[in-house]
Design a protein around this motif. Structure first.
Motif, PDB file in Angstrom:
ATOM      1  N   GLU A 199       0.854  -1.199   0.000  1.00 35.42           N
ATOM      2  CA  GLU A 199       0.000   0.000   0.000  1.00 35.42           C
ATOM      3  C   GLU A 199       0.885   1.243   0.000  1.00 35.42           C
ATOM      4  OE1 GLU A 199      -2.678  -0.099   3.257  1.00 35.42           O
ATOM      5  OE2 GLU A 199      -3.651  -1.974   2.636  1.00 35.42           O
ATOM      6  N   ASN A 200       0.591   2.149  -0.909  1.00 29.90           N
ATOM      7  CA  ASN A 200       1.356   3.395  -1.003  1.00 29.90           C
ATOM      8  C   ASN A 200       0.423   4.482  -1.498  1.00 29.90           C
ATOM      9  OD1 ASN A 200       3.141   5.497  -1.530  1.00 29.90           O
ATOM     10  ND2 ASN A 200       4.762   4.107  -2.236  1.00 29.90           N
ATOM     11  N   PRO A 201      -0.058   5.345  -0.627  1.00 29.17           N
ATOM     12  CA  PRO A 201      -1.001   6.389  -1.046  1.00 29.17           C
ATOM     13  C   PRO A 201      -0.373   7.499  -1.882  1.00 29.17           C
ATOM     14  CG  PRO A 201      -0.441   6.647   1.268  1.00 29.17           C
ATOM     15  CD  PRO A 201       0.219   5.389   0.816  1.00 29.17           C
ATOM     16  N   GLU A 202       0.960   7.532  -1.944  1.00 29.92           N
ATOM     17  CA  GLU A 202       1.628   8.615  -2.667  1.00 29.92           C
ATOM     18  C   GLU A 202       1.652   8.382  -4.180  1.00 29.92           C
ATOM     19  OE1 GLU A 202       5.474   9.072  -1.023  1.00 29.92           O
ATOM     20  OE2 GLU A 202       4.774   9.641   0.978  1.00 29.92           O
ATOM     21  N   VAL A 203       1.402   7.180  -4.623  1.00 37.30           N
ATOM     22  CA  VAL A 203       1.415   6.874  -6.058  1.00 37.30           C
ATOM     23  C   VAL A 203       0.107   6.183  -6.433  1.00 37.30           C
ATOM     24  CG1 VAL A 203       3.929   6.670  -6.164  1.00 37.30           C
ATOM     25  CG2 VAL A 203       2.538   4.654  -5.641  1.00 37.30           C
ATOM     26  N   GLU A 204      -0.123   6.136  -7.724  1.00 38.12           N
ATOM     27  CA  GLU A 204      -1.318   5.462  -8.226  1.00 38.12           C
ATOM     28  C   GLU A 204      -1.213   3.951  -7.985  1.00 38.12           C
ATOM     29  OE1 GLU A 204      -4.080   6.688  -9.543  1.00 38.12           O
ATOM     30  OE2 GLU A 204      -3.398   8.761  -9.313  1.00 38.12           O
ATOM     31  N   PRO A 205      -2.353   3.326  -7.755  1.00 41.01           N
ATOM     32  CA  PRO A 205      -2.300   1.865  -7.613  1.00 41.01           C
ATOM     33  C   PRO A 205      -1.750   1.207  -8.885  1.00 41.01           C
ATOM     34  CG  PRO A 205      -4.408   2.720  -6.857  1.00 41.01           C
ATOM     35  CD  PRO A 205      -3.694   3.861  -7.527  1.00 41.01           C
ATOM     36  N   ASN A 206      -1.142   0.072  -8.692  1.00 41.44           N
ATOM     37  CA  ASN A 206      -0.568  -0.709  -9.790  1.00 41.44           C
ATOM     38  C   ASN A 206       0.629  -0.002 -10.430  1.00 41.44           C
ATOM     39  OD1 ASN A 206      -0.830  -3.254 -11.058  1.00 41.44           O
ATOM     40  ND2 ASN A 206      -1.657  -2.305 -12.894  1.00 41.44           N
ATOM     41  N   THR A 207       1.396   0.692  -9.590  1.00 38.71           N
ATOM     42  CA  THR A 207       2.603   1.370 -10.049  1.00 38.71           C
ATOM     43  C   THR A 207       3.822   0.663  -9.466  1.00 38.71           C
ATOM     44  OG1 THR A 207       1.462   3.493 -10.169  1.00 38.71           O
ATOM     45  CG2 THR A 207       3.858   3.554 -10.089  1.00 38.71           C
ATOM     46  N   VAL A 208       4.880   0.566 -10.273  1.00 36.44           N
ATOM     47  CA  VAL A 208       6.117  -0.057  -9.817  1.00 36.44           C
ATOM     48  C   VAL A 208       6.836   0.931  -8.898  1.00 36.44           C
ATOM     49  CG1 VAL A 208       8.346  -1.011 -10.506  1.00 36.44           C
ATOM     50  CG2 VAL A 208       6.315  -1.453 -11.895  1.00 36.44           C
ATOM     51  N   ILE A 209       6.985   0.532  -7.637  1.00 35.34           N
ATOM     52  CA  ILE A 209       7.629   1.422  -6.661  1.00 35.34           C
ATOM     53  C   ILE A 209       9.048   0.979  -6.327  1.00 35.34           C
ATOM     54  CG2 ILE A 209       5.447   2.182  -5.673  1.00 35.34           C
ATOM     55  CD1 ILE A 209       5.808   0.171  -3.431  1.00 35.34           C
ATOM     56  N   ALA A 210       9.437  -0.222  -6.734  1.00 35.62           N
ATOM     57  CA  ALA A 210      10.804  -0.682  -6.489  1.00 35.62           C
ATOM     58  C   ALA A 210      11.135  -1.781  -7.496  1.00 35.62           C
ATOM     59  CB  ALA A 210      10.961  -1.197  -5.061  1.00 35.62           C
ATOM     60  N   VAL A 211      12.400  -1.750  -7.948  1.00 31.84           N
ATOM     61  CA  VAL A 211      12.898  -2.769  -8.877  1.00 31.84           C
ATOM     62  C   VAL A 211      13.951  -3.579  -8.150  1.00 31.84           C
ATOM     63  CG1 VAL A 211      14.018  -3.194 -11.074  1.00 31.84           C
ATOM     64  CG2 VAL A 211      12.431  -1.286 -10.849  1.00 31.84           C
ATOM     65  N   MET A 212      13.661  -4.836  -7.893  1.00 32.14           N
ATOM     66  CA  MET A 212      14.592  -5.710  -7.186  1.00 32.14           C
ATOM     67  C   MET A 212      15.613  -6.336  -8.135  1.00 32.14           C
ATOM     68  SD  MET A 212      11.948  -7.441  -4.490  1.00 32.14           S
ATOM     69  CE  MET A 212      10.556  -7.392  -5.609  1.00 32.14           C
ATOM     70  N   GLN A 213      15.205  -6.520  -9.385  1.00 34.09           N
ATOM     71  CA  GLN A 213      16.134  -7.040 -10.400  1.00 34.09           C
ATOM     72  C   GLN A 213      15.663  -6.569 -11.767  1.00 34.09           C
ATOM     73  OE1 GLN A 213      16.273 -11.325 -11.665  1.00 34.09           O
ATOM     74  NE2 GLN A 213      18.292 -11.277 -10.692  1.00 34.09           N
ATOM     75  N   LYS A 214      16.570  -5.983 -12.528  1.00 35.43           N
ATOM     76  CA  LYS A 214      16.209  -5.484 -13.853  1.00 35.43           C
ATOM     77  C   LYS A 214      15.881  -6.644 -14.806  1.00 35.43           C
ATOM     78  CE  LYS A 214      19.104  -1.328 -13.630  1.00 35.43           C
ATOM     79  NZ  LYS A 214      20.239  -0.614 -14.263  1.00 35.43           N
ATOM     80  N   GLY A 215      15.024  -6.320 -15.762  1.00 41.99           N
ATOM     81  CA  GLY A 215      14.747  -7.271 -16.832  1.00 41.99           C
ATOM     82  C   GLY A 215      15.512  -6.895 -18.089  1.00 41.99           C
ATOM     83  N   TYR A 216      15.493  -7.798 -19.073  1.00 45.45           N
ATOM     84  CA  TYR A 216      16.226  -7.535 -20.315  1.00 45.45           C
ATOM     85  C   TYR A 216      15.444  -8.083 -21.500  1.00 45.45           C
ATOM     86  CZ  TYR A 216      20.312  -6.037 -17.709  1.00 45.45           C
ATOM     87  OH  TYR A 216      21.161  -5.343 -16.869  1.00 45.45           O
ATOM     88  N   THR A 217      15.587  -7.396 -22.642  1.00 49.90           N
ATOM     89  CA  THR A 217      14.957  -7.826 -23.895  1.00 49.90           C
ATOM     90  C   THR A 217      16.036  -7.979 -24.964  1.00 49.90           C
ATOM     91  OG1 THR A 217      14.522  -5.536 -24.611  1.00 49.90           O
ATOM     92  CG2 THR A 217      12.782  -6.665 -23.362  1.00 49.90           C
ATOM     93  N   LEU A 218      15.785  -8.886 -25.895  1.00 42.71           N
ATOM     94  CA  LEU A 218      16.664  -9.098 -27.048  1.00 42.71           C
ATOM     95  C   LEU A 218      15.851  -8.870 -28.309  1.00 42.71           C
ATOM     96  CD1 LEU A 218      19.266 -10.061 -28.463  1.00 42.71           C
ATOM     97  CD2 LEU A 218      18.437 -12.416 -28.172  1.00 42.71           C
ATOM     98  N   ASN A 219      16.172  -7.781 -29.031  1.00 41.79           N
ATOM     99  CA  ASN A 219      15.419  -7.416 -30.240  1.00 41.79           C
ATOM    100  C   ASN A 219      13.917  -7.323 -29.959  1.00 41.79           C
ATOM    101  OD1 ASN A 219      17.561  -7.261 -32.257  1.00 41.79           O
ATOM    102  ND2 ASN A 219      17.760  -9.471 -32.008  1.00 41.79           N
ATOM    103  N   GLY A 220      13.596  -6.762 -28.811  1.00 40.17           N
ATOM    104  CA  GLY A 220      12.192  -6.565 -28.449  1.00 40.17           C
ATOM    105  C   GLY A 220      11.538  -7.762 -27.792  1.00 40.17           C
ATOM    106  N   ARG A 221      12.178  -8.923 -27.795  1.00 38.46           N
ATOM    107  CA  ARG A 221      11.623 -10.112 -27.138  1.00 38.46           C
ATOM    108  C   ARG A 221      12.159 -10.179 -25.709  1.00 38.46           C
ATOM    109  NH1 ARG A 221      12.707 -16.137 -29.404  1.00 38.46           N
ATOM    110  NH2 ARG A 221      11.166 -15.494 -30.982  1.00 38.46           N
TER     111      ARG A 221
END
Length: 206
Positions: A170-192
């Motif tokens: 719960e975080n009233p400072e941001v809209e619901p369903n918003t990413v508030i922390a990134v624990m590990q970055k993701g990666y894409t290869l040519n958009g996949r």
């Protein structure tokens, strides 16, 4: 005696006259004629009647149309097969590095952790932090040359196609369903997507 002599020549004359033939069934050597005269010849002529020129032209036109249709279908099938083969080759070329990329991502993660641990104000650690930072930058530049891009959705709306929610807070400072922390970055290869970003998502107070 004279009368008998006169009758005798008459009798001989009658016997010498040809007798008429007796009527009766025809002998087996003479088969009876059947059907109307010339009937078989008319049937042969009807069966062997040749088609008219118009019918021949129409038949040939139909055969040409069928041949053209078959040729067009074969050409379309060949083009589709060629297009599919080109797409398969392009897909294989673009994503041939997918497994290799997956093996390199833990190395990037470790460099980022090392940089975070060495980011203190200690003078003895500062040269190490600078070296790790330069190594990480060079590594990320090499990945970008092969269209490997990082997914860092901090502050962005949650996207289930790119993100993996690890928890909701719960975080009233941001809209619901918003990413508030990134624990590990993701990666894409040519958009996949190669690896989804592990994130923490906000939810409405409840």
């Amino acid at each position: 005696m004279a009368e008998q002599d006169q009758k005798q020549p008459e009798t001989e004359a009658q016997e010498s006259q040809p007798q008429p033939e007796q009527s009766g069934p025809a002998s087996p050597e003479e088969p009876a004629a059947t059907g109307t005269p010339g009937g078989d010849e008319s049937g042969v002529e009807a069966e062997g009647e040749e088609p008219s020129a118009e019918e021949l032209v129409e038949k040939l036109q139909q055969e040409v149309a069928d041949a053209k249709d078959a040729a067009l279908r074969a050409q379309a099938d060949a083009q589709n097969a060629k297009r599919r083969a080109e797409q398969d080759v392009e897909r294989a070329r673009k994503f041939a590095l997918e497994r290799f990329c997956s093996e390199l991502l833990p190395v990037v993660d470790n460099l980022e952790r090392a940089l975070g641990a060495a980011s203190g104000g200690e003078e003895a650690v500062k040269p190490i932090a600078e070296g790790v930072e330069l190594t990480l930058k060079s590594f990320l530049d090499a990945l970008r040359k092969f269209n490997i891009e990082a997914v860092d959705p901090q502050g962005e709306p949650f996207d289930p196609n790119l993100h993996q929610a690890m928890s909701m807070v719960e975080n009233p400072e941001v809209e619901p369903n918003t990413v508030i922390a990134v624990m590990q970055k993701g990666y894409t290869l040519n958009g996949r997507l190669v690896r989804p970003a592990m994130v923490m998502v906000s939810k409405a107070a409840g």
